[in-house]
Structures are given as C-alpha cells and as structure tokens.
Scaffold this motif. Structure first.
Motif, mmCIF file in Angstrom:
data_model
loop_
_atom_site.group_PDB
_atom_site.id
_atom_site.type_symbol
_atom_site.label_atom_id
_atom_site.label_comp_id
_atom_site.label_asym_id
_atom_site.label_seq_id
_atom_site.Cartn_x
_atom_site.Cartn_y
_atom_site.Cartn_z
ATOM 1 N N GLU A 1 0.834 -1.130 -0.073
ATOM 2 C CA GLU A 1 -0.017 0.059 0.085
ATOM 3 C C GLU A 1 0.870 1.009 -0.089
ATOM 4 O OE1 GLU A 1 -4.244 1.140 0.556
ATOM 5 O OE2 GLU A 1 -3.005 -0.199 -0.552
ATOM 6 N N VAL A 2 1.934 1.161 0.785
ATOM 7 C CA VAL A 2 2.720 2.663 0.850
ATOM 8 C C VAL A 2 3.407 2.794 -0.500
ATOM 9 C CG1 VAL A 2 4.881 3.512 2.068
ATOM 10 C CG2 VAL A 2 2.909 2.241 3.369
ATOM 11 N N LEU A 3 3.667 1.590 -1.137
ATOM 12 C CA LEU A 3 4.510 1.746 -2.560
ATOM 13 C C LEU A 3 3.689 2.018 -3.595
ATOM 14 C CD1 LEU A 3 6.682 -1.590 -2.382
ATOM 15 C CD2 LEU A 3 7.449 0.555 -2.669
ATOM 16 N N THR A 4 2.382 2.078 -3.346
ATOM 17 C CA THR A 4 1.390 2.819 -4.391
ATOM 18 C C THR A 4 1.321 4.241 -4.237
ATOM 19 O OG1 THR A 4 -0.533 2.960 -2.854
ATOM 20 C CG2 THR A 4 -0.305 0.924 -4.109
ATOM 21 N N VAL A 5 1.842 4.778 -3.233
ATOM 22 C CA VAL A 5 2.103 6.397 -3.219
ATOM 23 C C VAL A 5 3.188 6.766 -4.134
ATOM 24 C CG1 VAL A 5 2.776 8.335 -1.908
ATOM 25 C CG2 VAL A 5 1.557 6.080 -1.002
ATOM 26 N N ARG A 6 2.856 7.560 -5.349
ATOM 27 C CA ARG A 6 3.618 8.153 -6.133
ATOM 28 C C ARG A 6 5.038 8.922 -5.561
ATOM 29 N NH1 ARG A 6 1.396 12.069 -10.537
ATOM 30 N NH2 ARG A 6 1.088 13.334 -8.684
ATOM 31 N N ILE B 1 7.364 7.318 -3.634
ATOM 32 C CA ILE B 1 7.638 6.329 -2.678
ATOM 33 C C ILE B 1 8.503 5.230 -3.139
ATOM 34 C CG2 ILE B 1 7.549 5.322 -0.316
ATOM 35 C CD1 ILE B 1 5.602 7.536 0.379
ATOM 36 N N GLY B 2 9.588 4.972 -3.173
ATOM 37 C CA GLY B 2 10.232 3.815 -3.606
ATOM 38 C C GLY B 2 10.396 2.789 -2.566
ATOM 39 N N ARG B 3 11.045 1.725 -2.776
ATOM 40 C CA ARG B 3 11.391 0.620 -1.828
ATOM 41 C C ARG B 3 12.023 0.982 -0.576
ATOM 42 N NH1 ARG B 3 13.468 -3.810 -6.088
ATOM 43 N NH2 ARG B 3 14.443 -1.846 -6.706
ATOM 44 N N VAL C 1 15.712 -2.718 5.604
ATOM 45 C CA VAL C 1 15.771 -1.634 4.837
ATOM 46 C C VAL C 1 17.188 -1.759 4.221
ATOM 47 C CG1 VAL C 1 16.025 0.772 4.494
ATOM 48 C CG2 VAL C 1 14.108 -0.121 6.540
ATOM 49 N N VAL C 2 17.110 -1.695 2.898
ATOM 50 C CA VAL C 2 18.277 -1.825 2.175
ATOM 51 C C VAL C 2 18.668 -0.257 1.435
ATOM 52 C CG1 VAL C 2 19.350 -2.622 -0.176
ATOM 53 C CG2 VAL C 2 17.905 -4.232 1.487
ATOM 54 N N ASP C 3 19.899 0.199 1.520
ATOM 55 C CA ASP C 3 20.273 1.443 0.778
ATOM 56 C C ASP C 3 21.571 1.083 0.177
ATOM 57 O OD1 ASP C 3 21.887 1.536 2.870
ATOM 58 O OD2 ASP C 3 20.837 3.266 3.644
ATOM 59 N N ALA C 4 22.223 2.192 -0.632
ATOM 60 C CA ALA C 4 23.474 1.998 -1.189
ATOM 61 C C ALA C 4 24.512 1.630 -0.376
ATOM 62 C CB ALA C 4 23.637 3.224 -1.609
ATOM 63 N N TYR C 5 24.392 2.173 1.114
ATOM 64 C CA TYR C 5 25.355 1.852 2.041
ATOM 65 C C TYR C 5 25.271 0.012 2.365
ATOM 66 C CZ TYR C 5 25.651 6.770 3.302
ATOM 67 O OH TYR C 5 25.619 8.172 2.968
ATOM 68 N N ASP D 1 27.277 -10.225 -5.017
ATOM 69 C CA ASP D 1 27.728 -9.856 -6.196
ATOM 70 C C ASP D 1 27.459 -8.263 -6.639
ATOM 71 O OD1 ASP D 1 29.192 -12.317 -6.289
ATOM 72 O OD2 ASP D 1 27.463 -13.052 -7.466
ATOM 73 N N GLN D 2 28.326 -7.704 -7.560
ATOM 74 C CA GLN D 2 28.095 -6.504 -8.097
ATOM 75 C C GLN D 2 26.603 -6.178 -8.677
ATOM 76 O OE1 GLN D 2 30.738 -4.069 -8.143
ATOM 77 N NE2 GLN D 2 29.102 -2.624 -8.856
ATOM 78 N N ASP D 3 25.947 -7.389 -9.058
ATOM 79 C CA ASP D 3 24.547 -7.038 -9.940
ATOM 80 C C ASP D 3 23.560 -7.341 -8.907
ATOM 81 O OD1 ASP D 3 25.233 -9.700 -9.630
ATOM 82 O OD2 ASP D 3 24.418 -10.340 -11.559
ATOM 83 N N ALA D 4 23.752 -7.550 -7.711
ATOM 84 C CA ALA D 4 22.631 -7.753 -6.669
ATOM 85 C C ALA D 4 21.733 -6.544 -6.697
ATOM 86 C CB ALA D 4 23.345 -7.868 -5.112
ATOM 87 N N ASP D 5 20.541 -6.694 -6.873
ATOM 88 C CA ASP D 5 19.403 -5.582 -6.877
ATOM 89 C C ASP D 5 18.700 -5.670 -5.213
ATOM 90 O OD1 ASP D 5 17.504 -7.689 -6.746
ATOM 91 O OD2 ASP D 5 16.906 -7.442 -8.469
ATOM 92 N N TYR D 6 17.900 -4.676 -5.140
ATOM 93 C CA TYR D 6 17.225 -4.448 -3.861
ATOM 94 C C TYR D 6 16.483 -5.653 -3.449
ATOM 95 C CZ TYR D 6 14.627 -1.670 -0.213
ATOM 96 O OH TYR D 6 14.232 -1.421 1.083
ATOM 97 N N ASP D 7 15.789 -6.283 -4.190
ATOM 98 C CA ASP D 7 15.185 -7.230 -3.599
ATOM 99 C C ASP D 7 16.077 -8.583 -3.287
ATOM 100 O OD1 ASP D 7 12.710 -6.220 -4.014
ATOM 101 O OD2 ASP D 7 12.550 -6.962 -6.091
#
Length: 224
Positions: free
Chosen positions: A119-124, A126-128, A145-149, A161-167
């Motif tokens: 539901e929170v992710l439906t808000v324009r 607001i990302g993951r 919670v995941v971030d660049a750090y 690995d380098q190609d790991a995404d948020y999920d």
C-alpha cells in the motif's frame, strides 16, 4: 564463512563497537514517516530543519498538513531540498491516508505487513527504501531496509555480487537473520554508520573498521 555467517558476524562486531544507534529519530510515527520521505537525496540535518519548521507552524498532524496550501508546505520543508518534489510526495502520502484510511496512520498500520508495504508503495514518489523505512521504523514491522550503504558493505565483504538488486540484497539479509524489528532497525543504522566512517565509496578506511577482521583475500572489492 558463508554469506549468512558473515551477515550475523558483522552485526555482532558493529554492535559491540558502536552500540545501539537509536534509529529512527522522531517523536511520533507521523514524524518518522515525514523524515523517511524528506531524507531522500539530502542529509539528516536538513531534514531536522524542515521538521522543526513544521513543528513551529503547528502542522504536525495529518489533518493540519493536508489543509496547508501547497506553497506554504513547500516553504516549510525548503531546507530538505527539492522542496517542490518532496512537498508533492508528502501530499501523495497524505492523500492515501485521507482517502483510504480516514486520515489515520493507526488504521493504515493495522494492515498485515506485506499488504502495508504494498500500500505504501502505491504512493507516487515513494520507492522501496522509503517504504521499508516507514514500515520498519514507523509501523514497527520486521522488514529489512536496504540502501546504497548496505550494498557497498555487503559487496566489499563478498556477501553479494556486483549485480545484486534491492530485492536480492533484502532477501539475503532477511534470510540470514532472525525476524526481529529491533535487530533489523539497528543493523540498518549500523551499516550506514560503517559506510560513512570506513566503507567510503572512494578510499575506504579498513584498518580500524570493526569489520576488518572479516576481510578475506582480494577484499574489499572495488565498487564501480
């Protein structure tokens, strides 16, 4: 060590070195939500200034924020940067609360965790990362919670690995740890602190980092 073992060991080393971080700063769940939205692309000191302006204007409630003229809201949060964009995102979040949950965060936060996050992710706007910060720190649900750090520390220590995404990164940490709101909140804060103090994007300072005993041959790896 496996990736999961490294994740658990890293938490122990960081917590032993620096203790509890007390995240997320905020007097109320609403303030935590506002902070999570306002902190995008700025530092926390600027967010504190914006929230101080909102408090001084007696606007720290869903109803009072909602009736503020957009131009006034923009000026109050100006210290946080990108104030027009962020004012729009705040209003989008408030619109969700007003139109679907009677203006009540409590009502929104009664949703099951996965539905709440969705539901929170439906808000324009607001990302993951922002959504998960709200779900973890404001709603008190065990979502990591995941971030660049997080990525930087995990990649340099051979956890992903380098190609790991948020999920993927979120799943790696969640699978390695017991589901615990306090641990998830502290761990995220400790990783931010580690990245700022030692695991910098350029010229990392590994020598006196609490995680230096975990480095293996060929680490830290360069982040491109």
């Amino acid at each position: 060590m496996t990736g999961s073992e490294k994740i658990r060991a890293a938490y122990g080393l960081l917590h032993e070195a620096w203790g509890a971080q007390g995240w997320w700063p905020g007097d109320t769940p609403l303030e935590v939500c506002l902070g999570a939205i306002l902190t995008q692309n700025t530092n926390w000191l600027n967010v504190e200034r914006a929230i101080a302006n909102l408090k001084q204007a007696d606007a720290m409630s869903v109803e009072r924020l909602w009736v503020l003229p957009p131009e006034e809201l923009e000026q109050l949060i100006r210290p946080a940067g990108y104030f027009r964009v962020k004012a729009g995102r705040l209003r989008n979040f408030l619109e969700l609360l007003i139109n679907r949950y009677n203006g009540s965060l409590d009502e929104l936060f009664r949703l099951p965790t996965e539905r709440l996050r969705a539901e929170v992710l439906t808000v324009r706007g607001i990302g993951r990362e922002t959504a998960d910060s709200i779900v973890l720190y404001a709603a008190g649900r065990a979502v990591f919670v995941v971030d660049a750090y997080t990525f930087r520390v995990a990649f340099r220590h051979g956890i992903v690995d380098q190609d790991a995404d948020y999920d993927l990164l979120q799943d790696v940490f969640t699978s390695a740890l017991e589901s615990d709101v306090k641990v998830f909140g502290e761990y995220h804060a400790l990783l931010v602190e580690a990245a700022k103090r030692h695991c910098r994007k350029q010229a990392p300072r590994c020598a006196d980092c609490p995680l230096s005993p975990m480095l293996e041959a060929g680490e830290p790896r360069e982040v491109f």
